[in-house]
Design a protein around this motif. Structure first.
Motif, mmCIF file in Angstrom:
data_model
loop_
_atom_site.group_PDB
_atom_site.id
_atom_site.type_symbol
_atom_site.label_atom_id
_atom_site.label_comp_id
_atom_site.label_asym_id
_atom_site.label_seq_id
_atom_site.Cartn_x
_atom_site.Cartn_y
_atom_site.Cartn_z
ATOM 1 N N UNK A 80 -4.560 -8.889 -10.325
ATOM 2 C CA UNK A 80 -3.726 -8.411 -11.422
ATOM 3 C C UNK A 80 -4.310 -8.723 -12.797
ATOM 4 N N UNK A 81 -4.925 -9.877 -12.936
ATOM 5 C CA UNK A 81 -5.465 -10.271 -14.243
ATOM 6 C C UNK A 81 -6.602 -9.372 -14.705
ATOM 7 N N UNK A 82 -7.219 -8.653 -13.753
ATOM 8 C CA UNK A 82 -8.332 -7.772 -14.101
ATOM 9 C C UNK A 82 -7.874 -6.390 -14.551
ATOM 10 N N UNK A 83 -6.575 -6.121 -14.502
ATOM 11 C CA UNK A 83 -6.067 -4.814 -14.906
ATOM 12 C C UNK A 83 -6.036 -4.748 -16.429
ATOM 13 N N UNK A 84 -6.814 -3.854 -16.995
ATOM 14 C CA UNK A 84 -6.889 -3.744 -18.461
ATOM 15 C C UNK A 84 -6.106 -2.555 -18.998
ATOM 16 N N UNK A 85 -5.633 -1.686 -18.116
ATOM 17 C CA UNK A 85 -4.908 -0.507 -18.577
ATOM 18 C C UNK A 85 -3.522 -0.883 -19.103
ATOM 19 N N UNK A 86 -3.022 -0.134 -20.092
ATOM 20 C CA UNK A 86 -1.608 -0.293 -20.456
ATOM 21 C C UNK A 86 -0.744 -0.037 -19.228
ATOM 22 N N UNK A 87 0.148 -0.959 -18.911
ATOM 23 C CA UNK A 87 0.877 -0.913 -17.646
ATOM 24 C C UNK A 87 2.375 -1.026 -17.889
ATOM 25 N N UNK A 88 3.107 -0.152 -17.251
ATOM 26 C CA UNK A 88 4.567 -0.225 -17.225
ATOM 27 C C UNK A 88 4.995 -0.799 -15.885
ATOM 28 N N UNK A 89 5.823 -1.827 -15.917
ATOM 29 C CA UNK A 89 6.417 -2.408 -14.719
ATOM 30 C C UNK A 89 7.918 -2.185 -14.821
ATOM 31 N N UNK A 90 8.490 -1.515 -13.827
ATOM 32 C CA UNK A 90 9.894 -1.122 -13.915
ATOM 33 C C UNK A 90 10.580 -1.345 -12.577
ATOM 34 N N UNK A 91 11.812 -1.854 -12.629
ATOM 35 C CA UNK A 91 12.597 -2.027 -11.402
ATOM 36 C C UNK A 91 14.069 -2.040 -11.744
ATOM 37 N N UNK A 92 14.896 -2.038 -10.701
ATOM 38 C CA UNK A 92 16.321 -2.211 -10.878
ATOM 39 C C UNK A 92 16.730 -3.640 -10.582
ATOM 40 N N UNK A 93 17.759 -4.102 -11.280
ATOM 41 C CA UNK A 93 18.197 -5.481 -11.035
ATOM 42 C C UNK A 93 18.895 -5.630 -9.692
ATOM 43 N N UNK A 94 19.250 -4.495 -9.029
ATOM 44 C CA UNK A 94 19.885 -4.553 -7.730
ATOM 45 C C UNK A 94 18.986 -4.103 -6.595
ATOM 46 N N UNK A 95 17.672 -4.107 -6.817
ATOM 47 C CA UNK A 95 16.723 -3.680 -5.784
ATOM 48 C C UNK A 95 16.655 -4.748 -4.697
ATOM 49 N N UNK A 96 17.105 -4.404 -3.494
ATOM 50 C CA UNK A 96 17.127 -5.360 -2.396
ATOM 51 C C UNK A 96 15.782 -5.455 -1.675
ATOM 52 N N UNK A 97 14.957 -4.428 -1.767
ATOM 53 C CA UNK A 97 13.675 -4.416 -1.076
ATOM 54 C C UNK A 97 12.559 -5.021 -1.917
ATOM 55 N N UNK A 98 12.559 -4.732 -3.193
ATOM 56 C CA UNK A 98 11.541 -5.267 -4.118
ATOM 57 C C UNK A 98 12.271 -5.861 -5.319
ATOM 58 N N UNK A 99 12.756 -7.080 -5.204
ATOM 59 C CA UNK A 99 13.629 -7.648 -6.228
ATOM 60 C C UNK A 99 12.911 -7.898 -7.547
ATOM 61 N N UNK A 100 13.698 -8.114 -8.613
ATOM 62 C CA UNK A 100 13.119 -8.270 -9.946
ATOM 63 C C UNK A 100 12.073 -9.361 -10.058
ATOM 64 N N UNK A 101 12.189 -10.441 -9.291
ATOM 65 C CA UNK A 101 11.222 -11.540 -9.414
ATOM 66 C C UNK A 101 9.796 -11.065 -9.169
ATOM 67 N N UNK A 102 9.612 -10.099 -8.284
ATOM 68 C CA UNK A 102 8.266 -9.593 -8.032
ATOM 69 C C UNK A 102 7.732 -8.830 -9.236
ATOM 70 N N UNK A 103 8.619 -8.182 -9.961
ATOM 71 C CA UNK A 103 8.198 -7.415 -11.126
ATOM 72 C C UNK A 103 7.946 -8.335 -12.323
#
Length: 245
Positions: free
Chosen positions: A172-195
């Motif tokens: 992840x630290x090698x990613x130099x592109x402008x990056x959007x990280x987006x999730x829902x606060x109620x995502x049960x499969x990929x919870x906010x902590x991962x984002x």
């Protein structure tokens, strides 16, 4: 100079371009859009290589949701010079947890026994609304329709690719592109902590956490996600971080 920026949208497990339809309709006048199939093999990095071969542009903007986000990280690792901007929605940068790895073959057998349409409706669709909500019946119908089009063999390949995927967090630290990280606060499969982890470890990442939204943010908050992607497509290389209002 290009008239419109190229935009590649990667859907999630058993999904197709209909997962992104609100964003396609919102952005079609502002971007050249491609939604590749993600069913070529049962190896995630190999699948990413196949996708890279099918993308007609030398460089492009890349967004992925869920499995599509995991694939997007693989594309970025393999061909960072081709990717102008990166958007990771409702996804997971880590390798499969051992207990989840052990369940994947059971998932395949269950889908074979139930049939893909019933499996999608009774097993998958209930996981997608925000935690504590019932969700939109129309979204469940769409999940079933996409699964029927994809079929059991696609599910098998995708499940095995996810089971054996590499850990994407180390790069992840090698990613130099402008990056959007987006999730829902109620995502049960990929919870906010991962984002939050993604946003903390990618140098030029913006984080949006949408209230009352579950795993399929593109359908559950279509206008907000479309606006976020429209803003992301205009980002310069090292802008000031943008946060949701």
């Amino acid at each position: 100079m290009r008239d419109k920026p190229p935009l590649v949208l990667l859907p999630g497990t058993l999904c197709d371009e209909r997962l992104w339809m609100p964003q396609i309709e919102a952005l079609i006048g502002h971007a050249d859009i491609l939604v590749p199939r993600i069913d070529s093999r049962d190896d995630l990095d190999g699948m990413a290589r196949d996708i890279l071969k099918r993308i007609p542009w030398p460089s492009f903007n890349l967004a992925g949701l869920s499995m599509g986000g995991i694939l997007a990280l693989s594309l970025q690792r393999q061909a960072p010079q081709r990717i102008e901007r990166l958007a990771l929605l409702n996804t997971n940068p880590f390798a499969e947890a051992p207990e989840r790895q052990a369940q994947r073959c059971g998932d395949i057998k269950q889908a074979e026994t139930m049939g893909i349409a019933r499996y999608a409706r009774e097993v998958l669709a209930p996981l997608y609304p925000a935690d504590g909500t019932l969700g939109d019946p129309g979204h469940a119908d769409l999940v079933v329709s996409m699964a029927e089009r994809a079929g059991l063999e696609t599910f098998r390949r995708q499940a095995l690719a996810l089971r054996d995927r590499p850990d994407g967090s180390a790069g992840l630290a090698a990613i130099t592109q402008p990056t959007l990280v987006l999730c829902g606060d109620g995502d049960r499969l990929c919870p906010p902590a991962r984002h939050t982890y993604l946003a903390e470890h990618i140098p030029h990442a913006d984080l949006m956490i949408l209230e009352g939204v579950g795993h399929l943010s593109t359908l559950q908050a279509p206008e907000t996600v479309s606006q976020a992607l429209a803003h992301w497509l205009t980002r310069e290389r090292h802008p000031q971080p943008w946060r949701s209002p």
